[in-house]
Write an enzyme that holds these catalytic residues in place. Structure first.
Site, PDB file in Angstrom:
ATOM      1  CB  THR A   1       0.082  -8.027   0.585  1.00  0.00           C
ATOM      2  OG1 THR A   1       1.097  -8.882   0.063  1.00  0.00           O
ATOM      3  CG2 THR A   1       0.683  -6.660   0.853  1.00  0.00           C
TER       4      THR A   1
ATOM      5  CG  HIS B   1      -2.501  11.852  -0.986  1.00  0.00           C
ATOM      6  ND1 HIS B   1      -3.491  12.273  -0.119  1.00  0.00           N
ATOM      7  CD2 HIS B   1      -1.363  12.459  -0.551  1.00  0.00           C
ATOM      8  CE1 HIS B   1      -2.971  13.083   0.787  1.00  0.00           C
ATOM      9  NE2 HIS B   1      -1.684  13.213   0.549  1.00  0.00           N
TER      10      HIS B   1
END
Length: 513
Positions: free
Chosen positions: A432, A484
Site C-alpha cells: 500500500t 506475529h
C-alpha cells in the site's frame, strides 16, 4: 414473451447484494446488452444488462433493497409492448388524488411529517405520544407528536395549518432520524376542531400515567424529569386528577422549582449552560455506508482483533531508483507504451524478498499454515468508492513493464468501478502506498488471511550520514506490518532489510543476486 431480469450468480464468498441503481424505468425501451441495473456487493459492482431488445415492464427489487444470487429483479417485456409499462404510471397518478381525499378542506399540498434529526450519539427514537389523530385540524407549529430518545424528548410540530391525514409510525414504534412519521395536508383549519383537540394530549398522557413516589406522571413527563434530575415530589400536575404532564415539567425546569435539594431561585443559573447556542449554519449530512465501506470497516477491525499484528520500520535511499527512472523514463515509455513508475520496483523487490522469506508469503488457515509457492501481490488502489486491492498474479514471471501496465489498468478500472471479484481475491502479500497522498509514516493494517503488508511513503529529501559525511538523499520510510503468530520478528526485520537493499541497488533484483 416476458423475460426475467435476474441478479448475476454471486461467488461463494458473497452472500447478497444491494440494488445500487436502476438505469431504466418501467416503460423504457432497452436494447440487448444495454445496462439496466447495477448490483453492489461486498467487493464489486456488478452490471446487469438486457438479455434482449424489449421494454422494462416491471421492477421487483427497488434501489437500496438487497437481493440474492440469481434473484429476479425485474421483468422485460417484448419490444413495442406497452400494456405493462402503461400500467406502471397508474399508481403514481392515483396517489396524489388519494391524499386530498383525506383532507377535504386542504389546499392539496401534502407534507411529510418527519422525525427530527437525532444527535450523533442517538441511533433511534420511540414514538411516545401522538397529540393529534388523523382527520384532526391543526394549526402551524402546534405539537403533533413526541419522540423519546435515550437522552431527550423531541417535539414535532405541524409544518402549516392543515389536517393530519395519516399516521405512519404508531405510538411505541422505533423510528430513525428523519424517518417519515405521518402525512399532513395543508390548509382548511376549522376553529372548533382545534379547540376540541386541546383536551386530547392531556387525555392521552393521563391514560399512560405511572406513579412515581406520591405523584402520577405521564411518559413524557417521566422522561423529562429523569433527564433533568428533578425531584418529582416538587412537581405540580395540571392534568386530570393531578397528573403531571410534560408542560408541567418544562415549567418546573424553567423556574427551577423542582431541583433536588436546591432553592427554586438559585436553580436558574445552573440551567443556562445546558443548551449551548451556536450561531450560523452548521450543516451536516448523514448518509448510509455503502456495502463496500461496511466491508472495509469490518475486515480492518477483524484484522486488528484476530492477528497479533506488529510493525517494523526501516528507511530506503531512493537515489538509485530515481536515477534509473530519470535515465530510462522516456525510452521505457516509448518501448513499452507505459510510464516507468515506482510501484514496479517495489513489486519486483518484494517478489524477490518473498522468495527468500516464505513465511512472509504464507497465510494462516485455522490451525494450518499455507505456504504459497508463488507470489500474488495485491496493490492497494484508492477509488471514489473506497480502497480496493486488486492482485498482480505470479509477479515473479512478470516483467517490470508488465507490472506497470497492470497497475495502470487496475487504477483505471478501479475508478470506473469495473474491477471484478476475481481481480481482488487470492493475494499472498499486499503493498500500500500512502506516499502518493503525502504520508510520511504510517502503520498499515493486514489484509487477512495474508500475514504481512508493506507500507510505502512519501519520498523526502533528508540529511543522512554516508561514509562519515552528511549528505542530502531522497529517503522513504518503509513499514512492514506482520502477523506475529506466523512471522518471527527476525524474519520480518530481515525481509524489510532485503527490500531496502534491493531498492537501493535495483540491479540486484534484476540479476537476482
Amino acid at each position: 414473451m416476458a423475460t426475467d431480469i435476474k441478479a448475476p450468480s454471486f461467488p461463494e464468498s458473497v452472500a447478497e447484494g444491494t440494488v445500487a441503481a436502476w438505469h431504466k424505468q418501467p416503460g423504457d425501451a432497452v436494447k440487448r446488452d444495454e445496462l439496466i441495473v447495477e448490483i453492489e456487493t461486498d467487493k464489486v459492482v456488478l452490471e446487469v444488462v438486457a438479455p434482449s431488445d424489449g421494454v422494462l415492464s416491471e421492477i421487483k427489487v427497488n434501489e437500496g433493497e438487497t437481493c440474492d444470487s440469481e434473484q429476479v429483479l425485474g421483468v422485460l417485456g417484448e419490444a413495442g409492448a406497452q400494456p405493462e409499462s402503461s400500467a406502471q404510471p397508474a399508481p403514481a397518478a392515483e396517489e396524489p388524488q388519494q391524499r386530498p381525499v383525506d383532507a377535504p378542506a386542504a389546499s392539496g399540498k401534502v407534507h411529510e411529517v418527519k422525525a427530527p434529526s437525532f444527535p450523533e450519539s442517538v441511533a433511534e427514537g420511540t414514538v411516545s405520544t401522538w397529540h393529534k389523530k388523523p382527520g384532526e385540524a391543526v394549526k402551524r407549529d402546534e405539537l403533533l407528536v413526541d419522540i423519546e430518545t435515550d437522552k431527550v424528548v423531541l417535539e414535532v410540530v405541524a409544518p402549516a395549518d392543515g389536517t393530519l391525514s395519516e399516521i405512519k409510525a404508531e405510538e411505541g414504534a422505533q423510528v430513525a432520524s428523519e424517518e417519515v412519521l405521518a402525512l399532513f395536508s395543508e390548509g382548511g383549519v376549522a376553529a372548533a376542531p382545534a379547540q376540541a383537540a386541546g383536551d386530547k394530549p392531556a387525555a392521552a398522557e393521563e391514560d399512560e400515567a405511572q406513579q412515581v413516589g406520591s405523584k402520577w406522571l405521564s411518559p413524557a413527563a417521566r422522561k423529562l424529569a429523569a433527564e433533568h434530575d428533578l425531584d418529582v415530589e416538587k412537581l405540580h400536575g395540571s392534568g386530570k386528577s393531578g397528573v403531571v404532564l410534560k408542560q408541567d415539567v418544562l415549567a418546573a425546569v424553567e423556574s427551577g422549582s423542582a431541583k433536588k435539594g436546591a432553592a427554586p431561585a438559585a436553580a436558574k443559573p445552573a440551567a443556562a449552560p445546558a443548551a449551548p447556542v451556536f450561531e450560523g449554519a452548521r450543516p451536516e449530512q448523514r448518509v448510509p455506508m455503502s456495502r463496500l465501506r461496511q466491508t472495509i470497516a469490518k475486515r480492518l477491525v477483524q484484522a486488528q482483533q484476530t492477528a497479533a499484528m506488529l510493525t517494523t520500520y526501516n528507511e530506503v535511499d531512493m537515489s538509485a531508483v530515481m536515477a534509473l527512472r530519470a535515465q530510462y523514463r522516456d525510452v521505457f515509455q516509448k518501448v513499452h507504451d507505459t510510464k516507468l513508475g515506482f510501484m514496479g520496483f517495489f513489486v519486483k523487490a518484494c517478489t524477490e524478498a518473498l522468495k527468500r522469506f516464505p513465511d512472509v508469503n504464507a497465510s494462516i488457515d485455522g490451525t494450518d499454515i499455507v505456504y504459497h509457492g508463488y507470489q500474488d501481490i495485491g496493490v492497494a488502489v484508492s477509488t471514489p468508492r473506497g480502497l480496493v486491492v486488486p492482485v498482480l498474479r505470479d509477479t515473479d514471471s512478470m516483467k517490470l513493464a508488465d507490472v506497470e501496465k497492470q497497475i495502470v489498468d487496475f487504477g483505471k478500472r478501479g475508478r470506473d468501478g469495473k474491477l471484478g471479484i476475481e481481480d481482488m481475491t487470492g493475494g499472498t502479500f499486499t503493498i500500500t502506498n500512502g506516499g502518493i497522498f503525502g504520508s510520511l509514516l504510517s502503520t498499515p493494517i493486514l489484509n487477512p488471511p495474508q500475514t504481512a503488508i508493506l507500507g510505502m511513503h512519501k519520498i523526502q529529501e533528508r540529511p543522512i550520514a554516508v561514509e562519515g559525511q552528511v549528505v542530502i538523499r531522497p529517503m522513504m520510510y518503509l513499514a512492514l506490518s506482520y502477523d506475529h503468530r506466523m512471522i518471527d520478528g527476525k524474519d520480518a526485520v530481515q525481509f524489510l532489510v532485503a527490500v531496502k537493499e534491493l531498492l537501493e541497488d535495483p540491479a540486484r533484483f534484476l540479476l537476482e543476486v
